[in-house]
Design a protein around this motif. Structure first.
Motif, PDB file in Angstrom:
ATOM      1  N   GLY A 109      34.945 118.956  -3.201  1.00 39.67           N
ATOM      2  CA  GLY A 109      35.431 118.073  -2.462  1.00 39.67           C
ATOM      3  C   GLY A 109      36.829 118.569  -1.727  1.00 39.67           C
ATOM      4  O   GLY A 109      37.682 118.018  -0.851  1.00 39.67           O
ATOM      5  N   GLU A 110      37.303 119.827  -2.240  1.00 41.03           N
ATOM      6  CA  GLU A 110      38.435 120.426  -1.534  1.00 41.03           C
ATOM      7  C   GLU A 110      38.082 120.823  -0.374  1.00 41.03           C
ATOM      8  O   GLU A 110      37.028 121.101   0.322  1.00 41.03           O
ATOM      9  N   THR A 111      39.394 121.050   0.372  1.00 38.82           N
ATOM     10  CA  THR A 111      39.140 121.478   1.847  1.00 38.82           C
ATOM     11  C   THR A 111      39.477 123.002   1.945  1.00 38.82           C
ATOM     12  O   THR A 111      40.182 123.640   1.357  1.00 38.82           O
ATOM     13  N   MET A 112      39.052 123.325   3.180  1.00 34.83           N
ATOM     14  CA  MET A 112      39.325 124.877   3.657  1.00 34.83           C
ATOM     15  C   MET A 112      40.744 125.121   3.696  1.00 34.83           C
ATOM     16  O   MET A 112      41.313 126.092   3.314  1.00 34.83           O
ATOM     17  N   TYR A 113      41.532 124.045   4.069  1.00 35.92           N
ATOM     18  CA  TYR A 113      43.106 124.184   4.469  1.00 35.92           C
ATOM     19  C   TYR A 113      43.800 124.671   3.185  1.00 35.92           C
ATOM     20  O   TYR A 113      44.565 125.497   2.875  1.00 35.92           O
TER      21      TYR A 113
END
Length: 312
Positions: A109-113
């Motif tokens: 669920g984590e983003t590349m950001y």
């Protein structure tokens, strides 16, 4: 006969001596490498030498012969230790020197950001350099990286880190797509990835994933907007609580309150469990769900039942 044999032995020793001098001279030749840490693929000695030559490292056919006396080149990350070294040092490092590895974890669920921020901190590289390396590959988009713990050498260049993450993840994604009869990289694959990202962010546990998937499918069939907060937790908003103000002001295609259907790109990383759920929604009529006090969700078919579930 003895004199002839002695002369032949003398000539052999002379040639052997000069051969050793030439080889020692060759092994002490200075070369430069563009990187201190390189990734060696599996292959024969000839293939390895061809590969490192393609990495702008001085290597040739003679090296294929000499390298055999040092042993078999390793596969994986190799720490050369310096940008300037001798031929002998290069051969030794290729066969003996593994790079020190550090761990970096991408949670589902984590983003590349935020993932790139973590990588930059752990490996002490510039965050912008990671984004620049990512921009060079059309494969490097949100959802491209498989969430798991990776072991990457400390000292690896940003472009090598991105290449490793993409190469590993793409192979796994290709296998998954093939197993399910989907063309990797197709519009259908991207849609499944994007749907799985919403499921990943919305589901409280693995058991809820097929139920969330069913709600998405049922709402799309009814022509209803998804209205799911998880899609709005994209990029830098990954950990932000979605408020009514945010819903009103966010004009991106991630706003499933404003736009119908699944966003064109994923809002974060997705696990294989979420991908499975995206492909296999539960056979239930649910159209609504709301988080309850125990952290799970209550699902319902009617709006009235949905409102009643707010008190649970």
């Amino acid at each position: 006969m003895l004199r002839k044999a002695a002369r032949m032995m003398y000539r052999f020793l002379i040639l052997f001596f000069f051969g050793c001098v030439v080889i020692l001279f060759y092994l002490n030749l200075n070369i430069k490498t563009p990187k201190e840490v390189i990734m060696l693929p599996k292959g024969t000695i000839n293939q390895i030498v061809t590969y490192i030559a393609a990495q702008s490292i001085d290597a040739n056919r003679l090296d294929s012969f000499i390298l055999r006396f040092f042993g078999s080149p390793q596969s994986g990350w190799i720490d050369l230790g310096s940008l300037a070294l001798s031929k002998g040092d290069l051969f030794y490092k290729l066969t003996k020197s593994k790079a020190a590895l550090k761990e970096i974890k991408l949670i589902p669920g984590e983003t590349m950001y935020f993932f790139f921020k973590d990588i930059a901190q752990v490996f002490e590289v510039e965050e912008q350099a990671l984004w620049d390396a990512c921009a060079k590959s059309p494969r490097c988009i949100e959802g491209s990286f498989i969430p798991q713990t990776y072991r990457i050498p400390y000292g690896a260049m940003p472009e090598d880190i991105i290449w490793f993450l993409l190469d590993y993840s793409q192979k796994k994604h290709r296998d998954f797509a093939k197993q399910h009869g989907i063309v990797y990289g197709s519009q259908k694959w991207r849609q499944i990835l994007s749907k799985a990202a919403i499921i990943q962010k919305e589901a409280a546990d693995l058991k809820e994933m097929p139920l969330i998937s069913a709600v998405i499918e049922n709402r799309i069939k009814r022509g209803m907007p998804l209205q799911m907060d998880g899609s709005l937790n994209y990029g830098k908003y990954s950990h932000d609580k979605v408020t009514p103000k945010r819903i009103r002001e966010d004009m991106s295609l991630f706003n499933t309150y404003r736009y119908k259907g699944i966003p064109p790109v994923p809002s974060g990383s997705v696990s294989f469990e979420a991908l499975e759920a995206a492909l296999k929604p539960a056979n239930v009529p649910y159209l609504y769900f709301v988080r309850t006090r125990d952290g799970k969700h209550a699902f319902s078919e009617t709006y009235q039942d949905h409102k009643n579930n707010f008190t649970k």
